[in-house]
Write an enzyme that holds these catalytic residues in place. Structure first.
Site, mmCIF file in Angstrom:
data_model
loop_
_atom_site.group_PDB
_atom_site.id
_atom_site.type_symbol
_atom_site.label_atom_id
_atom_site.label_comp_id
_atom_site.label_asym_id
_atom_site.label_seq_id
_atom_site.Cartn_x
_atom_site.Cartn_y
_atom_site.Cartn_z
ATOM 1 C CG ASP A 1 0.154 -4.016 2.788
ATOM 2 O OD1 ASP A 1 0.862 -3.341 1.999
ATOM 3 O OD2 ASP A 1 -0.670 -3.148 3.214
ATOM 4 C CB SER B 1 2.688 1.857 6.315
ATOM 5 O OG SER B 1 1.198 1.465 7.311
ATOM 6 C CG HIS C 1 -0.564 0.658 2.025
ATOM 7 N ND1 HIS C 1 -0.041 -0.463 3.239
ATOM 8 C CD2 HIS C 1 -0.839 1.729 2.967
ATOM 9 C CE1 HIS C 1 -0.076 -0.190 4.473
ATOM 10 N NE2 HIS C 1 -0.152 1.381 4.575
HETATM 11 N N1 ARG Z 1 -4.544 0.133 7.380
HETATM 12 C C1 ARG Z 1 -3.354 0.620 6.497
HETATM 13 C C2 ARG Z 1 -2.790 1.962 6.844
HETATM 14 O O1 ARG Z 1 -3.423 2.553 7.427
HETATM 15 C C3 ARG Z 1 -3.225 -0.251 5.580
HETATM 16 C C4 ARG Z 1 -4.101 1.167 4.427
HETATM 17 C C5 ARG Z 1 -3.770 0.597 3.254
HETATM 18 N N2 ARG Z 1 -4.777 -0.680 2.700
HETATM 19 C C6 ARG Z 1 -6.348 -0.824 2.416
HETATM 20 N N3 ARG Z 1 -6.958 -1.448 2.010
HETATM 21 N N4 ARG Z 1 -7.026 0.411 2.158
HETATM 22 O O2 ARG Z 1 -1.945 2.449 5.888
HETATM 23 N N1 GLU Z 2 -1.319 1.204 7.414
HETATM 24 C C1 GLU Z 2 -0.513 2.191 8.476
HETATM 25 C C2 GLU Z 2 0.414 3.604 7.607
HETATM 26 O O1 GLU Z 2 -0.089 3.509 6.245
HETATM 27 C C3 GLU Z 2 0.021 1.415 10.294
HETATM 28 C C4 GLU Z 2 -0.929 0.856 10.489
HETATM 29 C C5 GLU Z 2 -1.183 2.386 11.640
HETATM 30 O O2 GLU Z 2 -1.285 3.448 11.722
HETATM 31 O O3 GLU Z 2 -0.416 2.366 12.656
HETATM 32 O O4 GLU Z 2 1.761 3.555 7.987
#
Ligand code: ARG
Ligand code: GLU
Length: 714
Positions: free
Chosen positions: A219, A649, A84
């Site tokens: 990921d 991330s 991502h």
């Molecule tokens: N929750 C993770 C973060 O905050 C992954 C985000 C990307 N994935 C998604 N399905 N939108 O960045």
């Molecule tokens: N998916 C998040 C990022 O892009 C990390 C998850 C979080 O917020 O801890 O950094």
């Protein structure tokens, strides 16, 4: 007696530093954390993590792009981060013909790697406590004079450290300005895409599984950093060579067991652990619900169009993921805060703080005024931030064509102010971004956003925050009429016309665009926003920060001798904890790991994000797991108790020997309030098991040559 027990309990629930809470400054580990880290299973020294003069782990960790982390895994500049985090790049190389989002991409040798305009990685050269330099000569000053002096000192520290532009520097306040740190970066600019699995692996479970455990997302994506012949940063060139890092992570095949030490070393973006109760209240009861409701609408509109048309699905994939990501996080956050009774917990703690200050005689003179001001400041803040949130969601990050309106509007303003040079550079910048905008633009989708979001803006805000004409227009016309009267009369949706006027239009022709109905509407909205909303938000926020600086100093005084971590600010931090499962709710217990079998259980060819690629199914059916097999399966993800946030991330997750065991990519939903209040029972970070990445590279993609570059330890 009973009173002190309750007091202590309350104190600990608000600010208790559990073994897992905290995002620590690498430079200060020896002083504050090292002995605890050792007890928990860390076997190296603090200098192995951070050393400004010798190579250390920090030389293998980068800021990837604008807001992720990545780490080096070979001495030829190979870097791993999340899928991502590389999503924008993967998407930008994709079309319906070469759909790397759906099919994945693997360079089979260096010549096939893909260059990425604008993508950078930043290595931290060193960090330094510069509090004294920043505060020099400010003691006798107040208000604006003091702010100016601080700014002057900051500029000097920055320019000295930048060595004539060789380094990128940042001076950042810690603890609301009770301390200042300087960060000095070397920024590399030729970063090429090496490999990414298909979305049905890299984004497996999509937005349905996002922020959730148990998780099965692969990921990750792989890039390579290129440098000039002297190993220094350079713009993209065919002559560039793979970058040789001072340090890269050995990759561990040893795997993880419950209770193992874990350390996440990355760049957490922003947290607000020390907020007073009012701020928590506004976030959970106003800001989150407002923004969630507006995004419900956007997701509904964009999602339906993506489902209906594969072209739109590619065009809007990154936008949709971005909108949905915070939308889902806010829901988990509000829920978690409610469960922790966060507003009351903070209130109780503030009482405690007051008792402490009264006892040492500082309440009346120092802290009482701060807390009294918070009352009125936050009431004000709540009112204006509501307007700001609506504008942000509708005008600045909602209706897409407003982006073009903003460009044109700025150009017109500069023509009117006779800023000729600026006009030229704005024109060429606008032209430069045009094809990227229209590559991912679908007018019919944007029309739906326009027709739905503007009425929501008008309904949601009191008239003092809205241009009169807009209120009248929305009250008189339904969405469809609004489109005919405004949206469809604009040239901003027409790439050719827009390009022509930007390229060769006279100033007069550009000025005429004042009358374009979308430019005109945007101009009114933007005027309102700048005059009556953002300026007030900025002013009140500054006042609150002033108060927070005093309160924070008090907190540090009150807890003297205890280790204390500053809120995250997108700089390098260490979070340590252990591989750990959790109980998401009464009666439910999770495991700490997931496997390939779980992916097969979720397989559903009818749903894009769950449509397991054939090749993966073949490997599974043949049990062709090679050396990645564990108990007849392949490990996929694991959960651990490291305190992380957005920006973490792609962060390396390392074991007690400093070997890479995983790549951090998410948190569990029940723990997303950890940006505001950490709960050791429920807050977990989610990592890709590095063995799954190796399995995919080797067995699935047939890019095993990449493993030869790595140092794999057994
Ligand atoms: N929750 C993770 C973060 O905050 C992954 C985000 C990307 N994935 C998604 N399905 N939108 O960045
Ligand atoms: N998916 C998040 C990022 O892009 C990390 C998850 C979080 O917020 O801890 O950094």
């Amino acid at each position: 007696m009973k009173n002190t027990v309750i007091t202590l309990l309350i104190f600990f629930s608000a600010f208790h530093i559990s073994a897992k809470e905290g995002m620590w400054i690498p430079l200060l580990l020896e002083k504050y954390n090292f002995s605890e880290m050792q007890q928990m299973g860390f076997k190296l020294s603090p200098q192995d993590i951070y050393d400004a003069n010798h190579s250390s782990m920090k030389d293998a960790v980068v800021i990837f792009g604008r807001g992720c982390t990545g780490e080096l895994i070979s001495n030829e500049g190979l870097l791993i981060t999340n899928h991502h985090c590389g999503f924008g790049q993967i998407q930008s190389h994709s079309s319906v013909e070469h759909d790397y989002l759906t099919n994945g991409f693997w360079a089979m040798d260096k010549s096939e790697e893909l260059a990425n305009k604008g993508l950078t990685v930043s290595f931290l050269e060193y960090m330094e406590d510069v509090t004294e330099k920043i505060m020099e000569g400010t003691d006798a000053l107040e208000g604006e004079a003091k702010a100016n002096k601080i700014k002057g000192n900051t500029d000097k520290v920055n320019s000295d450290a930048s060595e004539n532009g060789k380094y990128k520097t940042a001076v950042k306040p810690l603890f609301y300005g009770n301390q200042y740190f300087l960060y000095v970066y070397k920024v590399y600019k030729d970063i090429r895409l090496v490999g990414a699995p298909p979305s049905a692996i890299g984004k497996f479970g999509g937005d349905t599984d996002n922020w959730m455990w148990p998780r099965h997302t692969g990921d990750f994506s792989i890039f390579r950093i290129y440098a000039d012949k002297n190993n220094e940063p350079a713009e993209y060139s065919e002559d560039n060579v793979p970058f040789q890092p001072k340090k890269f992570f050995p990759v561990s095949m040893k795997g993880v067991q419950e209770g193992d030490f874990t350390m996440v070393f990355g760049n957490p973006g922003s947290t607000t652990q020390y907020w007073p109760h009012q701020a928590v209240d506004i976030t959970m009861n106003q800001r989150n619900p407002d923004r969630i409701a507006l995004r419900d609408k956007k997701l509904e509109i964009i999602g339906a169009d993506m489902d209906a048309d594969p072209k739109v699905r590619i065009q809007y994939a990154a936008k949709y993921a971005g909108i949905s990501n915070s939308w889902k996080k806010w829901q988990g956050e509000s829920k978690g805060l409610k469960r922790l009774n966060a507003v009351n917990t903070k209130l109780e703690f503030e009482k405690e703080f007051k008792n402490w200050a009264e006892q040492n005689g500082s309440w009346e003179s120092t802290y009482k005024p701060v807390f009294e001001n918070f009352e009125s400041q936050y009431a004000n803040y709540a009112k204006y931030i509501k307007a700001s949130d609506y504008y942000s969601e509708v005008v600045f990050r909602g209706v897409e064509v407003f982006r073009n309106a903003r460009l044109i509007n700025t150009i017109i303003n500069n023509i009117e102010n006779k800023q000729n040079e600026k006009v030229e550079s704005l024109r060429s910048a606008a032209l430069g971004g045009l094809s990227a905008f229209f590559k991912d633009y679908q007018q019919s989708t944007d029309e739906k956003l326009f027709a739905a979001l503007l009425p929501m803006l008008v309904d949601g805000l009191s008239p003092e925050f809205l241009p009169e004409e807009l209120v009248e227009m929305v009250n008189k016309s339904d969405g469809e009429k609004l489109l005919d009267k405004v949206f469809r009369k604009s040239i901003l949706t027409d790439e050719m016309k827009l390009r022509k006027v930007l390229e060769s239009g006279s100033e007069k022709q550009l000025l005429k665009l004042r009358k374009d109905p979308v430019v005109a509407l945007f101009n009114q909205l933007n005027f309102k926003y700048e005059a009556d909303i953002s300026s007030v938000v900025a002013k009140v926020s500054d006042e609150i920060t002033e108060g927070m600086k005093v309160y924070m100093a008090g907190l540090m005084e009150m807890k003297k001798g205890q280790s204390f971590y500053p809120d995250a600010n997108l700089t390098l931090r260490v979070a340590y904890g252990k591989v750990e499962a959790y109980e998401p709710k009464d009666g439910v217990e999770y495991k700490y790991y997931t496997t390939l079998s779980g992916i097969m259980e979720k397989d559903n060819p009818a749903i894009y994000d769950y449509d397991v690629p054939e090749r993966l199914k073949e490997l599974y059916t043949a049990k062709d797991f090679g050396r990645y097999e564990v108990n007849g399966d392949v490990p996929v993800c694991f959960s651990a108790s490291n305190h992380t946030t957005g920006g973490n991330s792609g962060s390396p997750v390392v074991n007690g020997n400093g070997e890479l065991i995983g790549v951090n990519f998410d948190r569990c939903w029940e723990g997303t309030m950890s940006d505001i209040m950490f709960d050791p029972e429920r807050c977990r970070n989610i990592s890709l098991d590095i063995r799954y990445a190796l399995f995919l590279i080797d067995k699935f993609a047939g890019a095993g040559y990449l493993l030869d570059e790595m140092e794999i330890v057994y």
